[in-house]
Write a protein that holds these residues in place. Structure first.
Motif, PDB file in Angstrom:
ATOM      1  N   ASN A  21       0.797  -1.225   0.000  1.00  0.00           N
ATOM      2  CA  ASN A  21       0.000   0.000   0.000  1.00  0.00           C
ATOM      3  C   ASN A  21       0.832   1.279   0.000  1.00  0.00           C
ATOM      4  O   ASN A  21       0.318   2.347   0.323  1.00  0.00           O
ATOM      5  CB  ASN A  21      -0.943  -0.001   1.208  1.00  0.00           C
ATOM      6  N   THR A  22       2.096   1.165  -0.341  1.00  0.00           N
ATOM      7  CA  THR A  22       2.947   2.352  -0.416  1.00  0.00           C
ATOM      8  C   THR A  22       3.664   2.362  -1.759  1.00  0.00           C
ATOM      9  O   THR A  22       3.376   1.557  -2.642  1.00  0.00           O
ATOM     10  CB  THR A  22       3.993   2.364   0.725  1.00  0.00           C
ATOM     11  N   PHE A  23       4.631   3.243  -1.865  1.00  0.00           N
ATOM     12  CA  PHE A  23       5.422   3.321  -3.092  1.00  0.00           C
ATOM     13  C   PHE A  23       6.218   2.037  -3.340  1.00  0.00           C
ATOM     14  O   PHE A  23       6.746   1.827  -4.424  1.00  0.00           O
ATOM     15  CB  PHE A  23       6.368   4.526  -3.027  1.00  0.00           C
ATOM     16  N   LEU A  24       6.302   1.162  -2.351  1.00  0.00           N
ATOM     17  CA  LEU A  24       7.031  -0.095  -2.485  1.00  0.00           C
ATOM     18  C   LEU A  24       6.203  -1.191  -3.151  1.00  0.00           C
ATOM     19  O   LEU A  24       6.680  -2.311  -3.309  1.00  0.00           O
ATOM     20  CB  LEU A  24       7.487  -0.577  -1.105  1.00  0.00           C
TER      21      LEU A  24
ATOM     22  N   GLU B  68       5.384  -1.762  -6.159  1.00  0.00           N
ATOM     23  CA  GLU B  68       5.972  -2.323  -7.392  1.00  0.00           C
ATOM     24  C   GLU B  68       6.977  -3.425  -7.051  1.00  0.00           C
ATOM     25  O   GLU B  68       7.007  -4.472  -7.690  1.00  0.00           O
ATOM     26  CB  GLU B  68       6.649  -1.214  -8.191  1.00  0.00           C
ATOM     27  N   PHE B  69       7.795  -3.183  -6.024  1.00  0.00           N
ATOM     28  CA  PHE B  69       8.765  -4.201  -5.603  1.00  0.00           C
ATOM     29  C   PHE B  69       8.051  -5.430  -5.044  1.00  0.00           C
ATOM     30  O   PHE B  69       8.460  -6.560  -5.288  1.00  0.00           O
ATOM     31  CB  PHE B  69       9.723  -3.622  -4.556  1.00  0.00           C
ATOM     32  N   TYR B  70       7.004  -5.184  -4.290  1.00  0.00           N
ATOM     33  CA  TYR B  70       6.223  -6.278  -3.703  1.00  0.00           C
ATOM     34  C   TYR B  70       5.595  -7.133  -4.796  1.00  0.00           C
ATOM     35  O   TYR B  70       5.660  -8.363  -4.759  1.00  0.00           O
ATOM     36  CB  TYR B  70       5.151  -5.688  -2.779  1.00  0.00           C
ATOM     37  N   THR B  71       5.005  -6.493  -5.780  1.00  0.00           N
ATOM     38  CA  THR B  71       4.392  -7.222  -6.892  1.00  0.00           C
ATOM     39  C   THR B  71       5.447  -7.997  -7.675  1.00  0.00           C
ATOM     40  O   THR B  71       5.226  -9.159  -8.031  1.00  0.00           O
ATOM     41  CB  THR B  71       3.658  -6.240  -7.823  1.00  0.00           C
ATOM     42  N   THR B  72       6.581  -7.384  -7.910  1.00  0.00           N
ATOM     43  CA  THR B  72       7.673  -8.071  -8.610  1.00  0.00           C
ATOM     44  C   THR B  72       8.139  -9.283  -7.820  1.00  0.00           C
ATOM     45  O   THR B  72       8.358 -10.356  -8.382  1.00  0.00           O
ATOM     46  CB  THR B  72       8.854  -7.108  -8.843  1.00  0.00           C
ATOM     47  N   PHE B  73       8.264  -9.140  -6.515  1.00  0.00           N
ATOM     48  CA  PHE B  73       8.671 -10.251  -5.650  1.00  0.00           C
ATOM     49  C   PHE B  73       7.659 -11.396  -5.722  1.00  0.00           C
ATOM     50  O   PHE B  73       8.032 -12.560  -5.853  1.00  0.00           O
ATOM     51  CB  PHE B  73       8.838  -9.764  -4.208  1.00  0.00           C
ATOM     52  N   LEU B  74       6.368 -11.068  -5.648  1.00  0.00           N
ATOM     53  CA  LEU B  74       5.332 -12.097  -5.692  1.00  0.00           C
ATOM     54  C   LEU B  74       5.282 -12.826  -7.028  1.00  0.00           C
ATOM     55  O   LEU B  74       4.870 -13.979  -7.102  1.00  0.00           O
ATOM     56  CB  LEU B  74       3.961 -11.492  -5.392  1.00  0.00           C
ATOM     57  N   HIS B  75       5.694 -12.159  -8.091  1.00  0.00           N
ATOM     58  CA  HIS B  75       5.639 -12.762  -9.418  1.00  0.00           C
ATOM     59  C   HIS B  75       6.992 -13.311  -9.875  1.00  0.00           C
ATOM     60  O   HIS B  75       7.145 -13.660 -11.044  1.00  0.00           O
ATOM     61  CB  HIS B  75       5.080 -11.754 -10.422  1.00  0.00           C
ATOM     62  N   THR B  76       7.937 -13.399  -8.941  1.00  0.00           N
ATOM     63  CA  THR B  76       9.225 -14.003  -9.245  1.00  0.00           C
ATOM     64  C   THR B  76       9.021 -15.484  -9.539  1.00  0.00           C
ATOM     65  O   THR B  76       8.383 -16.195  -8.762  1.00  0.00           O
ATOM     66  CB  THR B  76      10.188 -13.846  -8.046  1.00  0.00           C
ATOM     67  N   LYS B  77       9.539 -15.943 -10.660  1.00  0.00           N
ATOM     68  CA  LYS B  77       9.389 -17.349 -11.046  1.00  0.00           C
ATOM     69  C   LYS B  77      10.283 -18.226 -10.178  1.00  0.00           C
ATOM     70  O   LYS B  77      11.457 -17.937  -9.973  1.00  0.00           O
ATOM     71  CB  LYS B  77       9.776 -17.554 -12.508  1.00  0.00           C
ATOM     72  N   ILE B  78       9.696 -19.298  -9.669  1.00  0.00           N
ATOM     73  CA  ILE B  78      10.432 -20.315  -8.934  1.00  0.00           C
ATOM     74  C   ILE B  78      10.216 -21.624  -9.670  1.00  0.00           C
ATOM     75  O   ILE B  78       9.075 -21.994  -9.977  1.00  0.00           O
ATOM     76  CB  ILE B  78       9.969 -20.410  -7.471  1.00  0.00           C
ATOM     77  N   GLU B  79      11.309 -22.304  -9.918  1.00  0.00           N
ATOM     78  CA  GLU B  79      11.241 -23.504 -10.749  1.00  0.00           C
ATOM     79  C   GLU B  79      11.718 -24.711  -9.961  1.00  0.00           C
ATOM     80  O   GLU B  79      12.735 -24.664  -9.272  1.00  0.00           O
ATOM     81  CB  GLU B  79      12.124 -23.301 -11.979  1.00  0.00           C
ATOM     82  N   LEU B  80      10.969 -25.787 -10.080  1.00  0.00           N
ATOM     83  CA  LEU B  80      11.347 -27.075  -9.503  1.00  0.00           C
ATOM     84  C   LEU B  80      11.565 -28.020 -10.670  1.00  0.00           C
ATOM     85  O   LEU B  80      10.669 -28.216 -11.490  1.00  0.00           O
ATOM     86  CB  LEU B  80      10.244 -27.594  -8.575  1.00  0.00           C
TER      87      LEU B  80
END
Length: 142
Positions: free
Chosen positions: A31-34, A36-48
Protein backbone atom coordinates in the motif's frame (compact mmCIF):
# COMPACT_ATOMS: atom_id res chain seq x y z
CA UNK A 1 23.02 -13.65 20.62
CA UNK A 2 22.59 -17.29 19.56
CA UNK A 3 20.96 -18.08 22.89
CA UNK A 4 18.44 -15.21 22.52
CA UNK A 5 17.51 -16.33 19.00
CA UNK A 6 17.17 -19.95 20.14
CA UNK A 7 14.95 -18.96 23.09
CA UNK A 8 12.82 -16.80 20.81
CA UNK A 9 12.37 -19.62 18.28
CA UNK A 10 11.49 -22.14 21.02
CA UNK A 11 8.57 -20.08 22.33
CA UNK A 12 5.10 -21.11 21.20
CA UNK A 13 4.18 -17.50 20.49
CA UNK A 14 7.01 -17.01 17.99
CA UNK A 15 5.04 -18.20 14.96
CA UNK A 16 2.19 -15.81 15.78
CA UNK A 17 4.54 -12.88 16.26
CA UNK A 18 6.28 -13.61 12.97
CA UNK A 19 2.90 -13.93 11.21
CA UNK A 20 1.72 -10.56 12.53
CA UNK A 21 5.07 -8.89 11.73
CA UNK A 22 5.16 -10.25 8.17
CA UNK A 23 1.51 -9.25 7.65
CA UNK A 24 2.27 -5.68 8.70
CA UNK A 25 5.31 -5.60 6.39
CA UNK A 26 3.21 -6.97 3.49
CA UNK A 27 0.50 -4.36 4.10
CA UNK A 28 3.09 -1.58 4.14
CA UNK A 29 4.75 -2.86 0.97
CA UNK A 30 1.51 -3.39 -0.91
CA UNK A 31 0.00 0.00 0.00
CA UNK A 32 2.95 2.35 -0.42
CA UNK A 33 5.42 3.32 -3.09
CA UNK A 34 7.03 -0.10 -2.49
CA UNK A 35 4.09 -1.90 -4.11
CA UNK A 36 5.97 -2.32 -7.39
CA UNK A 37 8.76 -4.20 -5.60
CA UNK A 38 6.22 -6.28 -3.70
CA UNK A 39 4.39 -7.22 -6.89
CA UNK A 40 7.67 -8.07 -8.61
CA UNK A 41 8.67 -10.25 -5.65
CA UNK A 42 5.33 -12.10 -5.69
CA UNK A 43 5.64 -12.76 -9.42
CA UNK A 44 9.22 -14.00 -9.25
CA UNK A 45 9.39 -17.35 -11.05
CA UNK A 46 10.43 -20.31 -8.93
CA UNK A 47 11.24 -23.50 -10.75
CA UNK A 48 11.35 -27.08 -9.50
CA UNK A 49 13.09 -29.44 -11.88
CA UNK A 50 13.96 -33.12 -11.60
CA UNK A 51 16.06 -33.87 -14.66
CA UNK A 52 13.95 -33.92 -17.81
CA UNK A 53 11.22 -35.83 -16.02
CA UNK A 54 9.52 -33.09 -14.02
CA UNK A 55 9.49 -29.33 -14.42
CA UNK A 56 7.23 -26.96 -12.52
CA UNK A 57 7.70 -23.25 -13.02
CA UNK A 58 5.32 -20.89 -11.25
CA UNK A 59 5.42 -17.43 -9.71
CA UNK A 60 6.00 -17.33 -5.96
CA UNK A 61 2.41 -16.27 -5.30
CA UNK A 62 1.10 -19.46 -6.93
CA UNK A 63 3.52 -21.64 -4.95
CA UNK A 64 2.07 -20.08 -1.81
CA UNK A 65 -1.59 -20.17 -2.92
CA UNK A 66 -1.59 -23.58 -4.59
CA UNK A 67 0.99 -25.40 -2.52
CA UNK A 68 1.61 -24.04 0.94
CA UNK A 69 -2.00 -23.01 1.58
CA UNK A 70 -3.22 -26.45 0.52
CA UNK A 71 -0.82 -28.07 2.99
CA UNK A 72 -1.83 -25.60 5.70
CA UNK A 73 -5.55 -26.28 5.30
CA UNK A 74 -4.94 -30.03 5.07
CA UNK A 75 -3.19 -29.90 8.43
CA UNK A 76 -5.97 -27.75 9.90
CA UNK A 77 -8.57 -30.22 8.60
CA UNK A 78 -6.69 -33.16 10.12
CA UNK A 79 -6.41 -31.35 13.45
CA UNK A 80 -10.15 -30.56 13.47
CA UNK A 81 -10.96 -34.18 12.57
CA UNK A 82 -8.81 -35.43 15.44
CA UNK A 83 -10.53 -33.06 17.86
CA UNK A 84 -13.99 -34.11 16.60
CA UNK A 85 -13.24 -37.81 16.99
CA UNK A 86 -10.99 -38.00 20.05
CA UNK A 87 -10.59 -34.55 21.52
CA UNK A 88 -12.45 -31.74 23.21
CA UNK A 89 -14.95 -31.39 20.36
CA UNK A 90 -16.22 -34.97 20.47
CA UNK A 91 -19.50 -34.06 22.21
CA UNK A 92 -22.23 -31.71 20.99
CA UNK A 93 -22.12 -29.55 24.11
CA UNK A 94 -18.40 -28.95 23.63
CA UNK A 95 -18.66 -28.19 19.92
CA UNK A 96 -21.57 -25.69 20.00
CA UNK A 97 -19.65 -22.56 21.04
CA UNK A 98 -16.58 -23.18 18.80
CA UNK A 99 -18.89 -23.93 15.85
CA UNK A 100 -20.80 -20.67 16.35
CA UNK A 101 -17.49 -18.81 16.69
CA UNK A 102 -16.18 -20.43 13.49
CA UNK A 103 -19.30 -19.45 11.56
CA UNK A 104 -19.00 -15.90 12.92
CA UNK A 105 -15.29 -15.89 12.05
CA UNK A 106 -16.21 -16.57 8.43
CA UNK A 107 -19.40 -14.52 8.22
CA UNK A 108 -18.21 -11.26 9.83
CA UNK A 109 -15.11 -10.78 7.61
CA UNK A 110 -17.22 -11.60 4.53
CA UNK A 111 -19.87 -9.05 5.54
CA UNK A 112 -17.22 -6.39 6.20
CA UNK A 113 -15.73 -7.09 2.77
CA UNK A 114 -19.15 -6.84 1.11
CA UNK A 115 -19.86 -3.59 2.97
CA UNK A 116 -16.69 -1.92 1.65
CA UNK A 117 -17.03 -3.33 -1.88
CA UNK A 118 -20.80 -3.22 -2.36
CA UNK A 119 -20.60 -0.81 -5.30
CA UNK A 120 -17.85 -2.75 -7.12
CA UNK A 121 -19.27 -5.81 -8.89
CA UNK A 122 -15.83 -7.18 -9.78
CA UNK A 123 -14.48 -6.84 -6.22
CA UNK A 124 -17.57 -8.50 -4.77
CA UNK A 125 -16.49 -11.73 -6.44
CA UNK A 126 -13.68 -11.90 -3.87
CA UNK A 127 -15.96 -12.06 -0.82
CA UNK A 128 -14.68 -15.53 0.14
CA UNK A 129 -11.07 -14.41 0.50
CA UNK A 130 -11.43 -12.81 3.96
CA UNK A 131 -13.36 -15.84 5.25
CA UNK A 132 -10.20 -17.96 5.14
CA UNK A 133 -7.86 -15.53 6.88
CA UNK A 134 -9.23 -15.88 10.40
CA UNK A 135 -7.94 -19.40 10.99
CA UNK A 136 -4.32 -18.48 10.26
CA UNK A 137 -4.43 -15.50 12.59
CA UNK A 138 -6.36 -17.40 15.25
CA UNK A 139 -3.70 -20.10 15.27
CA UNK A 140 -1.00 -17.47 15.28
CA UNK A 141 -2.54 -15.74 18.29
CA UNK A 142 -3.00 -19.04 20.13
Amino acid sequence: MKILVRKFLEKESTAGLILIFVTIIALIFSNTFLSEFYTTFLHTKIELRVGDFLEISKPLILWVNDGLMAIFFLLIGLEIKRELILGHLSTFSNIALPAIAAIGGMLVPALIFVYFNFDNEFALKGWAIPTATDIAFALGIL
